[in-house]
Design an enzyme around this catalytic site. Structure first.
Site, PDB file in Angstrom:
ATOM      1  CG  ASP A 379      -2.281   0.564   0.936  1.00  0.00           C
ATOM      2  OD1 ASP A 379      -2.595   0.745  -0.254  1.00  0.00           O
ATOM      3  OD2 ASP A 379      -3.032   0.836   1.879  1.00  0.00           O
ATOM      4  CG  ASP A 432      -8.075   0.519   2.440  1.00  0.00           C
ATOM      5  OD1 ASP A 432      -6.922   0.067   2.434  1.00  0.00           O
ATOM      6  OD2 ASP A 432      -8.436   1.476   1.745  1.00  0.00           O
TER       7      ASP A 432
END
Length: 534
Positions: A379, A432
């Site tokens: 990420d 997420d």
């Protein structure tokens, strides 16, 4: 069936792992180091009037030079527009433009020269019409070190410029007002996203409780022999995909490769491929959620069957639900550009994620650590470090659909910005929710197998940590002026970190690290049998 479904999810669901808000402003990166050429590029609202009647407001993009655009209509001034002469504004205008905003076309010279000539003719501003249907950033060259441009300069798309040309050619008086309202960084839509994300993880963790009650289990055992009940349970267990350390590492490299391919070859047809894949997975997820929840409350609903070609005997209820789910997904895909389409996308996405979290499971904290740490680095790299290689954030570009006409990928929860004068959406990537969700679901299974309460267990603590981590994500979004955030940067420490710290404090970290659900279930079964014999 489950392995196919999870593999489909692994290919693309985790790709979008980012919290994004639509940016209306970003810094300029000009070759010139002049202080007069470092304005941020900002979206500009162009209000227009035709013969005194207000028409549609459209958007433009300000240049990195010239005066800053007012942020409110009260500070701006409504002025008529007039053509520069020549229309390119590459030489001094042969007509006076005092009290007018000049209208010029792109080409033949630098944008700074156009602005200087318009200003020399007395113009109060300059609108430049692009020759394409997008905004071109109007910056400065290395030679533009002593600019003295004091008028606002705004780029218009080709179609918007054509509309102005048509109105002026018909002899109508055209007036415009330029302003660029600030975008609120925090919005109520973030609260809705927070509730949806936390709620999805809680629902996925407790789904087995939602879909199976003690009364239903007793009734099921009365209706069906014990052998068939055990066979059904074994079939369900076989449907579950256990993630291991090797697959966790391979996934990150696979996801990175696919993300780069998305970035390089993103187009309208590629978006359609993702939409079709999303709909296939979402239909399966929605069907699974509705059927399992319905049958847990009314087992007789699935008793009536019908013979279907190729597939054989099928429950009428399951078939009806499937038809509904397909119609729902097709309806969303057909209306995905409507203002209300976010509702259907979020419903489909939530059902899909709940189903994936039921079918894919982490066996212990060792695998969770490998997966979440790899995702953590994945990420951060694709949001913050990829601009040093690709000159833009790959993750943000893919999430927003920068190369697909602004149409974002469907693997996002999105909610319209409620208080934003520019509209747009706040978005949260499926990754997420799914990455931390796998750990939270493991914590719930661990607590249940070891008969832990809320305080002595891990589920409540990790769920709280996830909510706090998501709050920190939005705080980072605010502190970085709306720039997309790698949410796992905050979520991994607040979930995996909490789990590891709690395990160390309680002296259970070794048990969590090498936990084996099969041995735990065996020990629990043996203990139950011993108590029954006693």
């Amino acid at each position: 069936m489950a392995s196919t479904f999870v593999n489909l999810g692994v290919v693309f669901l985790f790709l979008a792992s980012i919290a994004v808000g639509d940016d209306i402003s970003h810094p300029s990166s000009n070759a010139s180091n002049s202080s007069s050429c470092n304005n941020p590029y900002r979206l500009v609202k162009v209000k227009r009037w035709m013969n005194g009647v207000e028409e549609e407001t459209f958007a433009g993009l300000s240049a990195s030079f010239g005066s800053l655009i007012p942020t409110s209509t009260e500070e701006a001034q409504k002025l008529p527009i007039a053509y520069s002469s020549p229309l390119t504004s590459c030489t001094r205008s042969s007509s006076k433009l005092s009290g007018f905003i000049a209208l010029a076309v792109r080409g033949d010279c630098e944008f700074t020269i156009k602005a200087q000539n318009a200003q020399a003719a007395g113009a109060a501003g300059l609108l430049v019409i692009n020759d394409e249907e997008d905004f071109l950033e109007m910056g400065c060259s290395q030679n533009d070190t002593t600019l003295d441009i004091t008028i606002p300069v705004v780029m218009l798309t080709k179609s918007r410029g054509a509309a102005l040309n048509e109105s002026m050619a018909s002899g109508r008086a055209v007036e415009v007002l330029l302003y660029s309202p600030d975008q609120p960084i925090l919005d109520l839509s973030m609260l809705f996203l927070w509730l949806m994300a936390v709620g999805t993880i809680i629902c996925a963790s407790l789904w087995s409780e939602f879909t199976a009650t003690e009364q239903n289990d007793e009734r099921y055992n009365e209706l069906f022999p014990k052998e068939s009940s055990n066979a059904a349970k074994e079939e369900i267990e076989n449907e579950i995909v256990k993630i291991n350390t090797k697959s966790a590492i391979i996934f990150v490299f696979t996801a990175s490769t696919f993300l780069v391919l998305l970035y390089l070859f993103m187009s309208t047809w590629f978006i359609w491929v993702l939409i079709i894949l999303f709909c296939i997975g979402a239909v399966e997820g929605m069907h699974s959620c509705i059927v399992s929840l319905s049958l847990s409350k009314c087992k007789s609903c699935g008793s009536k069957t019908v013979n279907m070609p190729l597939v054989g005997e099928v429950s009428i209820f399951s078939l009806a639900v499937l038809i509904f789910c397909v119609a729902f997904a097709v309806s969303w895909a057909a209306t995905r550009k409507e203002s209300y389409s976010w509702i259907g996308q979020d419903i489909l996405g939530i059902c899909l994620m709940i189903t994936v979290l039921q079918m894919a499971q982490l066996p212990n904290i060792k695998v969770a650590t490998v997966l979440l740490c790899c995702a953590f680095l994945y990420d951060i790299f694709w949001v913050f470090l990829s601009p040093y290689i690709f000159h833009t954030s790959v993750m943000i570009a893919v999430a927003r659909g920068d190369k697909a006409g602004g149409e974002s990928i469907p693997m996002l929860l999105r909610v319209p910005r409620i208080l934003d004068p520019w509209g747009g959406d706040n978005m949260l990537g499926f990754g997420d929710i799914l990455f931390p969700g796998l750990l939270v679901c493991f914590a719930h299974r661990f607590d249940k197998a070891n008969k832990r309460g809320a305080r002595s267990g891990y589920f409540v603590w990790l769920t709280t940590g996830y909510g706090v981590g998501l709050f920190f994500t939005y705080l980072g979004l605010y502190l970085m002026n709306g720039h997309g955030q790698p949410a796992l940067l905050y979520l991994v420490p607040c979930t995996l970190g909490v789990c590891v710290v709690l395990g160390m404090v309680r002296g259970e970290i070794k048990h969590l690290w090498s936990y084996d659900v099969n041995s735990a279930s065996h020990d629990s079964t043996q203990a139950t049998r011993s108590s029954e014999e006693a």
